[in-house]
Design a protein around this motif. Structure first.
Motif, PDB file in Angstrom:
ATOM      1  N   ALA A   1      -0.101  -2.359 -11.374  1.00 58.93           N
ATOM      2  CA  ALA A   1      -0.564  -1.727 -10.145  1.00 58.93           C
ATOM      3  C   ALA A   1      -2.068  -1.518 -10.131  1.00 58.93           C
ATOM      4  CB  ALA A   1       0.134  -0.380  -9.952  1.00 58.93           C
ATOM      5  N   TRP A   2      -2.603  -1.543  -8.907  1.00 62.63           N
ATOM      6  CA  TRP A   2      -3.962  -1.084  -8.629  1.00 62.63           C
ATOM      7  C   TRP A   2      -3.881   0.379  -8.180  1.00 62.63           C
ATOM      8  CZ3 TRP A   2      -2.697  -6.097  -8.377  1.00 62.63           C
ATOM      9  CH2 TRP A   2      -3.668  -7.085  -8.586  1.00 62.63           C
ATOM     10  N   PHE A   3      -5.025   1.081  -8.263  1.00 58.65           N
ATOM     11  CA  PHE A   3      -5.120   2.477  -7.842  1.00 58.65           C
ATOM     12  C   PHE A   3      -6.373   2.648  -6.992  1.00 58.65           C
ATOM     13  CE2 PHE A   3      -2.807   2.318 -11.756  1.00 58.65           C
ATOM     14  CZ  PHE A   3      -1.799   3.263 -11.633  1.00 58.65           C
ATOM     15  N   SER A   4      -6.279   3.475  -5.937  1.00 59.29           N
ATOM     16  CA  SER A   4      -7.497   3.763  -5.180  1.00 59.29           C
ATOM     17  C   SER A   4      -7.865   5.237  -5.314  1.00 59.29           C
ATOM     18  CB  SER A   4      -7.362   3.363  -3.714  1.00 59.29           C
ATOM     19  OG  SER A   4      -6.433   4.142  -3.022  1.00 59.29           O
ATOM     20  N   VAL A   5      -9.169   5.454  -5.380  1.00 60.97           N
ATOM     21  CA  VAL A   5      -9.748   6.776  -5.572  1.00 60.97           C
ATOM     22  C   VAL A   5     -10.349   7.225  -4.245  1.00 60.97           C
ATOM     23  CG1 VAL A   5     -11.541   8.075  -6.796  1.00 60.97           C
ATOM     24  CG2 VAL A   5     -10.194   6.335  -8.001  1.00 60.97           C
ATOM     25  N   SER A   6     -10.096   8.483  -3.883  1.00 61.59           N
ATOM     26  CA  SER A   6     -10.556   9.039  -2.609  1.00 61.59           C
ATOM     27  C   SER A   6     -11.463  10.242  -2.853  1.00 61.59           C
ATOM     28  CB  SER A   6      -9.363   9.468  -1.762  1.00 61.59           C
ATOM     29  OG  SER A   6      -8.799  10.661  -2.291  1.00 61.59           O
ATOM     30  N   GLY A   7     -11.839  10.898  -1.763  1.00 57.04           N
ATOM     31  CA  GLY A   7     -12.678  12.092  -1.851  1.00 57.04           C
ATOM     32  C   GLY A   7     -12.050  13.230  -2.615  1.00 57.04           C
TER      33      GLY A   7
ATOM     34  N   LEU B   1      -0.386  -1.270  -4.764  1.00 60.97           N
ATOM     35  CA  LEU B   1      -1.534  -0.355  -4.756  1.00 60.97           C
ATOM     36  C   LEU B   1      -1.038   1.062  -4.549  1.00 60.97           C
ATOM     37  CD1 LEU B   1      -4.554   0.476  -4.470  1.00 60.97           C
ATOM     38  CD2 LEU B   1      -4.327  -0.045  -2.023  1.00 60.97           C
ATOM     39  N   LEU B   2      -1.369   1.952  -5.462  1.00 59.29           N
ATOM     40  CA  LEU B   2      -1.127   3.384  -5.293  1.00 59.29           C
ATOM     41  C   LEU B   2      -2.375   3.964  -4.636  1.00 59.29           C
ATOM     42  CD1 LEU B   2       1.586   4.589  -6.310  1.00 59.29           C
ATOM     43  CD2 LEU B   2       0.919   2.527  -7.545  1.00 59.29           C
ATOM     44  N   HIS B   3      -2.287   4.224  -3.336  1.00 54.82           N
ATOM     45  CA  HIS B   3      -3.476   4.662  -2.603  1.00 54.82           C
ATOM     46  C   HIS B   3      -3.674   6.160  -2.779  1.00 54.82           C
ATOM     47  CE1 HIS B   3      -3.926   6.935   1.226  1.00 54.82           C
ATOM     48  NE2 HIS B   3      -2.613   6.921   1.260  1.00 54.82           N
ATOM     49  N   CYS B   4      -4.943   6.552  -2.830  1.00 58.16           N
ATOM     50  CA  CYS B   4      -5.308   7.980  -2.893  1.00 58.16           C
ATOM     51  C   CYS B   4      -4.459   8.694  -3.940  1.00 58.16           C
ATOM     52  CB  CYS B   4      -5.132   8.609  -1.510  1.00 58.16           C
ATOM     53  SG  CYS B   4      -5.751  10.291  -1.357  1.00 58.16           S
ATOM     54  N   TYR B   5      -4.461   8.187  -5.167  1.00 56.68           N
ATOM     55  CA  TYR B   5      -3.476   8.635  -6.141  1.00 56.68           C
ATOM     56  C   TYR B   5      -3.744  10.062  -6.615  1.00 56.68           C
ATOM     57  CZ  TYR B   5      -0.048   8.546  -9.809  1.00 56.68           C
ATOM     58  OH  TYR B   5       1.050   8.837 -10.577  1.00 56.68           O
ATOM     59  N   THR B   6      -2.739  10.930  -6.440  1.00 58.34           N
ATOM     60  CA  THR B   6      -2.827  12.318  -6.893  1.00 58.34           C
ATOM     61  C   THR B   6      -1.572  12.741  -7.641  1.00 58.34           C
ATOM     62  OG1 THR B   6      -1.965  13.144  -4.772  1.00 58.34           O
ATOM     63  CG2 THR B   6      -4.370  13.003  -4.998  1.00 58.34           C
ATOM     64  N   SER B   7      -0.687  11.796  -7.922  1.00 59.30           N
ATOM     65  CA  SER B   7       0.550  12.136  -8.615  1.00 59.30           C
ATOM     66  C   SER B   7       0.312  12.193 -10.123  1.00 59.30           C
ATOM     67  CB  SER B   7       1.643  11.132  -8.249  1.00 59.30           C
ATOM     68  OG  SER B   7       2.005  11.274  -6.883  1.00 59.30           O
ATOM     69  N   GLY B   8       1.395  12.299 -10.870  1.00 53.69           N
ATOM     70  CA  GLY B   8       1.291  12.589 -12.286  1.00 53.69           C
ATOM     71  C   GLY B   8       0.877  11.418 -13.152  1.00 53.69           C
TER      72      GLY B   8
ATOM     73  N   ARG C   1      -8.897  13.912 -11.693  1.00 50.83           N
ATOM     74  CA  ARG C   1      -9.954  13.233 -12.450  1.00 50.83           C
ATOM     75  C   ARG C   1      -9.458  12.786 -13.828  1.00 50.83           C
ATOM     76  NH1 ARG C   1     -12.867  16.943  -9.316  1.00 50.83           N
ATOM     77  NH2 ARG C   1     -12.651  18.650 -10.805  1.00 50.83           N
ATOM     78  N   ALA C   2      -8.583  13.574 -14.436  1.00 48.82           N
ATOM     79  CA  ALA C   2      -8.041  13.200 -15.741  1.00 48.82           C
ATOM     80  C   ALA C   2      -7.245  11.896 -15.648  1.00 48.82           C
ATOM     81  CB  ALA C   2      -7.161  14.325 -16.287  1.00 48.82           C
ATOM     82  N   VAL C   3      -6.476  11.746 -14.576  1.00 46.73           N
ATOM     83  CA  VAL C   3      -5.721  10.509 -14.390  1.00 46.73           C
ATOM     84  C   VAL C   3      -6.674   9.343 -14.114  1.00 46.73           C
ATOM     85  CG1 VAL C   3      -4.012   9.338 -12.932  1.00 46.73           C
ATOM     86  CG2 VAL C   3      -3.637  11.712 -13.619  1.00 46.73           C
ATOM     87  N   ILE C   4      -7.716   9.590 -13.319  1.00 48.36           N
ATOM     88  CA  ILE C   4      -8.685   8.538 -12.999  1.00 48.36           C
ATOM     89  C   ILE C   4      -9.351   8.005 -14.270  1.00 48.36           C
ATOM     90  CG2 ILE C   4     -10.916   8.107 -11.878  1.00 48.36           C
ATOM     91  CD1 ILE C   4      -9.990  10.033  -9.643  1.00 48.36           C
TER      92      ILE C   4
ATOM     93  N   VAL D   1       0.867  -1.186   0.000  1.00 51.63           N
ATOM     94  CA  VAL D   1       0.000   0.000   0.000  1.00 51.63           C
ATOM     95  C   VAL D   1       0.899   1.231   0.000  1.00 51.63           C
ATOM     96  CG1 VAL D   1      -1.836   1.245   1.185  1.00 51.63           C
ATOM     97  CG2 VAL D   1      -1.777  -1.269   1.244  1.00 51.63           C
ATOM     98  N   VAL D   2       0.930   1.949  -1.106  1.00 51.04           N
ATOM     99  CA  VAL D   2       1.942   2.991  -1.339  1.00 51.04           C
ATOM    100  C   VAL D   2       1.338   4.385  -1.262  1.00 51.04           C
ATOM    101  CG1 VAL D   2       3.553   3.939  -3.039  1.00 51.04           C
ATOM    102  CG2 VAL D   2       3.359   1.468  -2.726  1.00 51.04           C
ATOM    103  N   HIS D   3       2.020   5.252  -0.516  1.00 53.25           N
ATOM    104  CA  HIS D   3       1.745   6.684  -0.462  1.00 53.25           C
ATOM    105  C   HIS D   3       2.861   7.378  -1.244  1.00 53.25           C
ATOM    106  CE1 HIS D   3       0.893  10.604   1.727  1.00 53.25           C
ATOM    107  NE2 HIS D   3       2.161  10.792   1.360  1.00 53.25           N
ATOM    108  N   THR D   4       2.489   8.206  -2.205  1.00 54.75           N
ATOM    109  CA  THR D   4       3.500   8.962  -2.941  1.00 54.75           C
ATOM    110  C   THR D   4       3.028  10.398  -3.151  1.00 54.75           C
ATOM    111  OG1 THR D   4       4.853   9.039  -4.963  1.00 54.75           O
ATOM    112  CG2 THR D   4       2.617   8.137  -5.183  1.00 54.75           C
ATOM    113  N   ARG D   5       3.907  11.343  -2.817  1.00 53.87           N
ATOM    114  CA  ARG D   5       3.562  12.747  -2.989  1.00 53.87           C
ATOM    115  C   ARG D   5       4.809  13.541  -3.352  1.00 53.87           C
ATOM    116  NH1 ARG D   5       0.345  16.888   1.202  1.00 53.87           N
ATOM    117  NH2 ARG D   5      -0.098  18.456  -0.389  1.00 53.87           N
ATOM    118  N   GLU D   6       4.746  14.171  -4.524  1.00 55.67           N
ATOM    119  CA  GLU D   6       5.828  15.025  -5.022  1.00 55.67           C
ATOM    120  C   GLU D   6       7.167  14.284  -5.033  1.00 55.67           C
ATOM    121  OE1 GLU D   6       5.791  18.883  -3.137  1.00 55.67           O
ATOM    122  OE2 GLU D   6       3.606  19.029  -3.295  1.00 55.67           O
ATOM    123  N   ALA D   7       7.104  12.995  -5.409  1.00 58.11           N
ATOM    124  CA  ALA D   7       8.310  12.172  -5.439  1.00 58.11           C
ATOM    125  C   ALA D   7       8.277  11.244  -6.647  1.00 58.11           C
ATOM    126  CB  ALA D   7       8.415  11.371  -4.143  1.00 58.11           C
TER     127      ALA D   7
END
Length: 262
Positions: free
Chosen positions: A175-181, A156-163, A192-195, A130-136
């Motif tokens: 990889a799997w991806f999870s979508v959050s609020g 799993l890329l959780h709460c994905y907001t990266s590029g 949303r474009a990445v989703i 379960v991976v958290h990635t931000r600005e990296a």
């Protein structure tokens, strides 16, 4: 497959924000139709508190790991440490782990070192990472690519907001991806474009509560009971009905977290 109404793949029920009303939060989640939750470990030293929810509730499972913010707490964390805790029967994932260069609460080299221990634990245990990635993005792509070449593991890329580029790289690794609020936020069109381009059979849903409450709850403490709003938004983004969102994301969830018996 058992019919689940809603699944929240990433909750933090042990967080201090829930200290006063944990039982009520769980009751509200169930009343809202949330039939399964995964309580995510933020640091290994907190594992017992995280796991107790899984021990006490049939519909809650747990992970083991150390968030990049907390990696300074135990920079010498080993794969063996993680594997020993992962033997507990309701542990279904390794993490939350990864890299966060936005705040740099832990030194970057320490984050990377601890993250690599988690990757090895995921590979050896067969449990998803379960991976958290931000600005990296660059570091993350390099570490994951090198690790994947050494041997596959579930990711799993959780709460994905990266590029989009990192998303593409990880999707090619399976990889799997999870979508959050965050997907509901007005300013999050890039998310949303990445989703829209995520692999349709590898998307799951989360709240990351108590953080990131979706619209129309934004500004409040987030709860698992709010996860239906994320289901609705994912359906809007991908053009899926609610039944399709459930069918697709629940099948993806159980393929990823395959230690959960249903």
């Amino acid at each position: 497959m058992t019919q689940f109404r809603y699944i929240d793949s990433h909750v933090n029920l042990h967080a201090p924000q829930f200290a006063e009303d944990q039982a009520e939060v769980i009751d509200r989640a169930r009343a809202a139709g949330v039939d399964l939750m995964v309580n995510i470990c933020d640091r290994v030293s907190n594992f017992d508190a995280v796991y107790k929810f899984a021990e006490d509730h049939a519909d809650i499972w747990a992970t083991v790991g150390t968030h990049p913010h907390e990696s300074r707490e135990n920079p010498d964390l080993t794969t063996a440490d993680l594997l020993a805790l992962a033997e507990r029967p309701k542990v279904v994932g390794i993490g939350e782990c990864g890299l966060d260069f936005h705040y740099d609460y832990s030194p970057r080299e320490v984050q990377a070192q601890v993250f690599k221990a988690h990757i090895d634990a995921a590979r050896q245990s067969g449990l998803p990472l379960v991976v958290h990635t931000r600005e990296a993005d660059d570091w993350m792509a390099q570490i994951l690519s090198e690790a994947h070449q050494a041997g596959p593991f579930k990711l799993l890329l959780h709460c994905y907001t990266s590029g989009a580029e990192l998303a593409k790289t990880c999707a090619e690794m399976g990889a799997w991806f999870s979508v959050s609020g965050i997907a509901t936020f007005k300013a999050a069109e890039d998310v949303r474009a990445v989703i829209r381009d995520m692999p349709a059979d590898r998307i799951i849903i989360e709240t990351d509560c108590p953080y990131l409450a979706p619209i129309p709850m934004r500004g409040r403490r987030n709860e698992p009971a709010f996860v239906p709003h994320v289901y609705d938004k994912l359906g809007e983004i991908r053009g899926w009905t609610l039944d399709e969102v459930r069918a697709r994301t629940h099948e993806a969830f159980f393929k990823l977290f395959d230690r959960i018996a249903i």
